[in-house]
Design a protein around this motif. Sequence first.
Motif, mmCIF file in Angstrom:
data_model
loop_
_atom_site.group_PDB
_atom_site.id
_atom_site.type_symbol
_atom_site.label_atom_id
_atom_site.label_comp_id
_atom_site.label_asym_id
_atom_site.label_seq_id
_atom_site.Cartn_x
_atom_site.Cartn_y
_atom_site.Cartn_z
ATOM 1 N N ILE A 49 0.850 -1.200 0.000
ATOM 2 C CA ILE A 49 0.000 0.000 0.000
ATOM 3 C C ILE A 49 0.883 1.247 0.000
ATOM 4 C CG2 ILE A 49 -1.658 1.349 1.336
ATOM 5 C CD1 ILE A 49 -2.802 -1.377 2.326
ATOM 6 N N LEU A 50 1.904 1.264 0.849
ATOM 7 C CA LEU A 50 2.803 2.412 0.925
ATOM 8 C C LEU A 50 3.539 2.608 -0.400
ATOM 9 C CD1 LEU A 50 4.057 4.643 2.698
ATOM 10 C CD2 LEU A 50 5.822 2.996 3.320
ATOM 11 N N ASN A 51 4.007 1.531 -1.006
ATOM 12 C CA ASN A 51 4.766 1.614 -2.253
ATOM 13 C C ASN A 51 3.903 2.100 -3.423
ATOM 14 O OD1 ASN A 51 7.193 1.312 -3.743
ATOM 15 N ND2 ASN A 51 6.423 -0.614 -4.571
ATOM 16 N N SER A 52 2.588 1.935 -3.324
ATOM 17 C CA SER A 52 1.703 2.395 -4.404
ATOM 18 C C SER A 52 1.535 3.912 -4.388
ATOM 19 C CB SER A 52 0.336 1.715 -4.295
ATOM 20 O OG SER A 52 -0.355 2.183 -3.155
ATOM 21 N N GLN A 53 1.959 4.557 -3.302
ATOM 22 C CA GLN A 53 1.888 6.015 -3.205
ATOM 23 C C GLN A 53 3.154 6.615 -3.811
ATOM 24 O OE1 GLN A 53 1.396 6.633 0.989
ATOM 25 N NE2 GLN A 53 -0.618 5.693 1.029
ATOM 26 N N PRO A 54 3.023 7.713 -4.548
ATOM 27 C CA PRO A 54 4.204 8.301 -5.193
ATOM 28 C C PRO A 54 5.243 8.774 -4.176
ATOM 29 C CG PRO A 54 2.255 9.696 -5.505
ATOM 30 C CD PRO A 54 1.809 8.467 -4.789
ATOM 31 N N ASN A 55 6.510 8.511 -4.495
ATOM 32 C CA ASN A 55 7.664 8.957 -3.692
ATOM 33 C C ASN A 55 7.613 8.508 -2.240
ATOM 34 O OD1 ASN A 55 8.740 10.329 -5.923
ATOM 35 N ND2 ASN A 55 7.451 12.101 -5.478
ATOM 36 N N SER A 56 7.024 7.345 -1.983
ATOM 37 C CA SER A 56 6.923 6.893 -0.599
ATOM 38 C C SER A 56 8.226 6.277 -0.099
ATOM 39 C CB SER A 56 5.778 5.894 -0.459
ATOM 40 O OG SER A 56 5.966 4.822 -1.367
ATOM 41 N N LEU A 57 8.825 5.424 -0.885
ATOM 42 C CA LEU A 57 10.084 4.791 -0.505
ATOM 43 C C LEU A 57 11.170 5.328 -1.429
ATOM 44 C CD1 LEU A 57 8.746 1.163 -0.050
ATOM 45 C CD2 LEU A 57 9.424 2.724 1.759
ATOM 46 N N GLN A 58 12.205 5.919 -0.861
ATOM 47 C CA GLN A 58 13.231 6.590 -1.660
ATOM 48 C C GLN A 58 14.530 5.795 -1.759
ATOM 49 O OE1 GLN A 58 12.665 9.554 -3.260
ATOM 50 N NE2 GLN A 58 10.574 9.374 -2.557
ATOM 51 N N THR A 59 14.778 4.894 -0.826
ATOM 52 C CA THR A 59 16.056 4.182 -0.804
ATOM 53 C C THR A 59 15.864 2.764 -0.298
ATOM 54 O OG1 THR A 59 18.305 4.197 0.092
ATOM 55 C CG2 THR A 59 16.589 5.068 1.507
ATOM 56 N N SER A 76 -5.445 -0.747 15.242
ATOM 57 C CA SER A 76 -6.167 0.027 14.234
ATOM 58 C C SER A 76 -5.179 0.981 13.571
ATOM 59 C CB SER A 76 -7.281 0.841 14.891
ATOM 60 O OG SER A 76 -8.221 -0.020 15.461
ATOM 61 N N ILE A 77 -4.957 0.778 12.291
ATOM 62 C CA ILE A 77 -4.082 1.647 11.518
ATOM 63 C C ILE A 77 -4.906 2.151 10.347
ATOM 64 C CG2 ILE A 77 -1.943 1.831 10.197
ATOM 65 C CD1 ILE A 77 -0.962 -0.672 11.735
ATOM 66 N N THR A 78 -5.127 3.438 10.289
ATOM 67 C CA THR A 78 -5.896 4.014 9.192
ATOM 68 C C THR A 78 -4.993 4.157 7.969
ATOM 69 O OG1 THR A 78 -5.364 6.292 9.748
ATOM 70 C CG2 THR A 78 -7.303 5.330 10.845
ATOM 71 N N PRO A 79 -5.585 4.284 6.769
ATOM 72 C CA PRO A 79 -4.745 4.481 5.573
ATOM 73 C C PRO A 79 -3.805 5.683 5.695
ATOM 74 C CG PRO A 79 -6.972 3.935 4.919
ATOM 75 C CD PRO A 79 -6.996 4.116 6.420
ATOM 76 N N GLY A 80 -4.233 6.714 6.365
ATOM 77 C CA GLY A 80 -3.385 7.888 6.551
ATOM 78 C C GLY A 80 -2.231 7.666 7.516
ATOM 79 N N GLN A 81 -2.273 6.590 8.306
ATOM 80 C CA GLN A 81 -1.218 6.305 9.282
ATOM 81 C C GLN A 81 -0.194 5.291 8.776
ATOM 82 O OE1 GLN A 81 -3.833 4.987 12.470
ATOM 83 N NE2 GLN A 81 -3.220 6.765 13.696
ATOM 84 N N ILE A 82 -0.413 4.703 7.604
ATOM 85 C CA ILE A 82 0.483 3.639 7.121
ATOM 86 C C ILE A 82 1.908 4.159 6.965
ATOM 87 C CG2 ILE A 82 0.996 2.102 5.177
ATOM 88 C CD1 ILE A 82 -2.045 1.692 4.903
ATOM 89 N N HIS A 83 2.073 5.328 6.366
ATOM 90 C CA HIS A 83 3.407 5.896 6.182
ATOM 91 C C HIS A 83 4.137 6.016 7.524
ATOM 92 C CE1 HIS A 83 6.309 9.235 6.024
ATOM 93 N NE2 HIS A 83 6.588 8.771 4.816
ATOM 94 N N ARG A 164 -3.233 2.033 18.455
ATOM 95 C CA ARG A 164 -3.831 1.366 19.607
ATOM 96 C C ARG A 164 -4.499 0.074 19.176
ATOM 97 N NH1 ARG A 164 -3.750 4.048 24.279
ATOM 98 N NH2 ARG A 164 -3.484 6.263 24.213
ATOM 99 N N ARG A 165 -4.624 -0.813 20.164
ATOM 100 C CA ARG A 165 -5.343 -2.061 19.938
ATOM 101 C C ARG A 165 -6.778 -1.768 19.556
ATOM 102 N NH1 ARG A 165 -3.064 -6.667 21.783
ATOM 103 N NH2 ARG A 165 -1.240 -6.407 23.078
ATOM 104 N N ALA A 166 -7.288 -2.534 18.650
ATOM 105 C CA ALA A 166 -8.671 -2.347 18.220
ATOM 106 C C ALA A 166 -9.639 -2.791 19.312
ATOM 107 C CB ALA A 166 -8.924 -3.136 16.941
ATOM 108 N N GLN A 167 -9.246 -3.770 20.145
ATOM 109 C CA GLN A 167 -10.150 -4.323 21.155
ATOM 110 C C GLN A 167 -10.429 -3.337 22.280
ATOM 111 O OE1 GLN A 167 -7.680 -7.500 22.291
ATOM 112 N NE2 GLN A 167 -8.398 -8.882 20.712
#
Length: 194
Positions: A49-59, A76-83, A164-167
């Motif tokens: 998911i992170l690699n599909s975003q432009p310029n996410s991984l540089q090295t 719970s990790i939202t899409p905005g928190q993946i990076h 945080r834990r989802a539970q």
Amino acid sequence: MAIWLVLFITLFTVGESQTTNSFNQTDFEEAMTDMRSKSYYGFVILLKILNSQPNSLQTNDLTFLMPSDEELSQYSITPGQIHDFIFSHSIPTSLVLNHLLHFPNGSVVPSSLPSRVISITNSGRSGLFVNNAKIVTPNVCQTSFIRCHGISATLTFENDVPFRRAQDPKDPPKGSDVPHPTRSVRKMSIPPLY
């Protein structure tokens, strides 16, 4: 004069392209194959998911610290928190376990996320810890320049609990009872050189 300008620009461009570390997709694919071979599927999904975003991984000069799928499924990790999650679980240099073992006990290294640091604690027979997590599967990535190690828990950081834990959000993360130094890191300002 114009020929010197063209020559200068050409040399500058060639020199600049040689010093820039570019992201090698083949190494990335090989690292993910190694991760899947040890059942770190959840971490691979987050990397894709992170690699599909432009310029996410540089090295490719990275060391990933990977929680197990069971551990990831409890957070719970939202899409905005993946990076931030991936970069807080990585060190911006390639380190095998033997390198980590040579760090002095209690060393603090930067994560790939500038606002977070990782403390390395060698507890002898108890194992090697990064913050609150024990390295349980060392040297998972063997076929690329990317290095990765399986860890017992999602990393927690002093004064910062972003995942945080989802539970039950009040539960402490799994593995938080393992010994690790509690250190406050002072930020130092460096005076300008004249």
